[in-house]
Design a protein around this motif. Structure first.
Motif, PDB file in Angstrom:
ATOM      1  N   SER A   1       0.830  -1.211   0.000  1.00 37.00           N
ATOM      2  CA  SER A   1       0.000   0.000   0.000  1.00 37.00           C
ATOM      3  C   SER A   1       0.860   1.255   0.000  1.00 37.00           C
TER       4      SER A   1
ATOM      5  N   GLY B   1      -1.301  -6.354  -5.238  1.00 39.54           N
ATOM      6  CA  GLY B   1      -2.290  -5.832  -4.293  1.00 39.54           C
ATOM      7  C   GLY B   1      -3.601  -6.582  -4.364  1.00 39.54           C
TER       8      GLY B   1
ATOM      9  N   LEU C   1      -7.519   2.376   1.477  1.00 47.22           N
ATOM     10  CA  LEU C   1      -8.478   1.349   1.897  1.00 47.22           C
ATOM     11  C   LEU C   1      -7.756   0.090   2.354  1.00 47.22           C
ATOM     12  N   SER C   2      -6.717  -0.301   1.638  1.00 47.93           N
ATOM     13  CA  SER C   2      -5.999  -1.532   1.986  1.00 47.93           C
ATOM     14  C   SER C   2      -5.261  -1.391   3.308  1.00 47.93           C
ATOM     15  N   SER C   3      -4.603  -0.254   3.500  1.00 47.71           N
ATOM     16  CA  SER C   3      -3.883  -0.060   4.767  1.00 47.71           C
ATOM     17  C   SER C   3      -4.844   0.020   5.948  1.00 47.71           C
TER      18      SER C   3
ATOM     19  N   GLY D   1     -10.649  -2.181  -1.211  1.00 49.54           N
ATOM     20  CA  GLY D   1      -9.280  -2.093  -1.697  1.00 49.54           C
ATOM     21  C   GLY D   1      -9.048  -2.962  -2.917  1.00 49.54           C
TER      22      GLY D   1
ATOM     23  N   ALA E   1      -6.960   3.052  -3.308  1.00 50.03           N
ATOM     24  CA  ALA E   1      -6.704   1.629  -3.062  1.00 50.03           C
ATOM     25  C   ALA E   1      -5.711   1.449  -1.927  1.00 50.03           C
ATOM     26  N   ALA E   2      -4.669   2.280  -1.903  1.00 52.76           N
ATOM     27  CA  ALA E   2      -3.671   2.183  -0.837  1.00 52.76           C
ATOM     28  C   ALA E   2      -4.267   2.539   0.519  1.00 52.76           C
TER      29      ALA E   2
ATOM     30  N   CYS F   1     -10.617  -1.287  -5.980  1.00 52.19           N
ATOM     31  CA  CYS F   1      -9.813  -0.176  -6.501  1.00 52.19           C
ATOM     32  C   CYS F   1      -8.567  -0.679  -7.221  1.00 52.19           C
TER      33      CYS F   1
ATOM     34  N   THR G   1      -5.099  -8.518  -1.124  1.00 51.71           N
ATOM     35  CA  THR G   1      -6.402  -8.148  -0.567  1.00 51.71           C
ATOM     36  C   THR G   1      -7.392  -9.316  -0.630  1.00 51.71           C
TER      37      THR G   1
ATOM     38  N   THR H   1     -11.480  -4.308   2.922  1.00 48.73           N
ATOM     39  CA  THR H   1     -10.616  -5.163   2.103  1.00 48.73           C
ATOM     40  C   THR H   1     -11.201  -5.345   0.708  1.00 48.73           C
TER      41      THR H   1
END
Length: 242
Positions: free
Chosen positions: A18, A214, A78-80, A94, A75-76, A97, A218, A91
């Motif tokens: 991320s 990614g 949401l994932s983090s 993310g 995306a970064a 995205c 995810t 998740t």
């Protein structure tokens, strides 16, 4: 303990991914801004005619780059956040995205290799147009534009089959090594654009790799969270009174 260990490993990898994706998103936004507002590109865009495809490509590349960078940054984020909260919804967001960015990057990479000379040809066509109009003395404003192009690309004229370029170059070429060496502007434009497009290709390739990774992380994290929640609920019963 096995699933929990795998989840921790996935979360660490996803946090690093991320961070890299966010940096790539910022890099693409910076590159798009430089390409759109940079002196070399704006000069050619302002001079180009409506029939020339460069102006359309110039604006489309900017808007695509900004949209792509925003998708990557989202995306970064949401994932983090999903790795910290272990939220299946975040998740999944993310992953969506990452997938959206991937499906935008693939056509861009394909266009880059299937239309590799289109931008180059359109930029050189613009220079040819301005140069020939100045040679025919049809516009004094074109002479000012030609001088600005020579100063931006540090070049001087071009090899013309008409052989009457000395007068043009003496009036439009800036003094310096470029004028003394008689550097061909068409070649300078080609070399400048090749370096720029090579850098764009590198950014696209690296970004595609990180978006694929990614998506894998995810999706694996989503299944890990779902599997872990099912394990936590397994064997738990609620006693109700009559």
């Amino acid at each position: 303990m096995g699933p929990r260990c795998g989840m921790r490993t996935t979360k660490c990898q996803l946090m690093v991914t991320s961070l890299c994706v966010m940096l790539l998103g910022l890099s693409i936004a910076t590159l798009s801004t430089v390409t759109h507002y940079g002196l070399h590109f704006t000069l050619i865009s302002n001079v180009s005619l409506e029939s020339n495809s460069y102006r359309v490509i110039h604006h489309a590349a900017f808007y695509f780059g900004i949209c792509l960078s925003m998708t990557l940054i989202l995306a970064a984020l949401l994932s983090s956040t999903a790795t910290v909260r272990e939220s299946p919804c975040l998740t999944a967001g993310g992953f969506f995205c990452f997938a959206l960015a991937f499906w935008g990057l693939i056509p861009a990479a394909c266009w880059r290799y299937t239309h590799s000379t289109e931008v180059e040809d359109s930029m050189m066509d613009v220079y040819d147009l301005v140069y020939e109009e100045v040679r025919r003395n049809t516009s004094s404003f074109r002479r000012h534009e030609l001088t600005a192009i020579h100063e931006a690309f540090l070049c001087c004229g071009k090899h013309s089959p008409f052989g009457d370029t000395a007068n043009i170059e003496s009036k439009t070429c800036p003094p310096g090594p470029a004028r003394d060496a008689g550097q061909d502007c068409l070649q300078e434009i080609q070399d400048f654009l090749k370096k720029h497009m090579d850098f764009v290709s590198t950014i696209l390739g690296v970004t595609i790799g990180f978006t694929v990774y990614g998506m894998i992380l995810t999706s694996f994290l989503w299944f890990s969270i779902h599997f872990s929640n099912n394990l936590d609920r397994k064997g738990k019963y609620i006693l109700r009174g009559r």
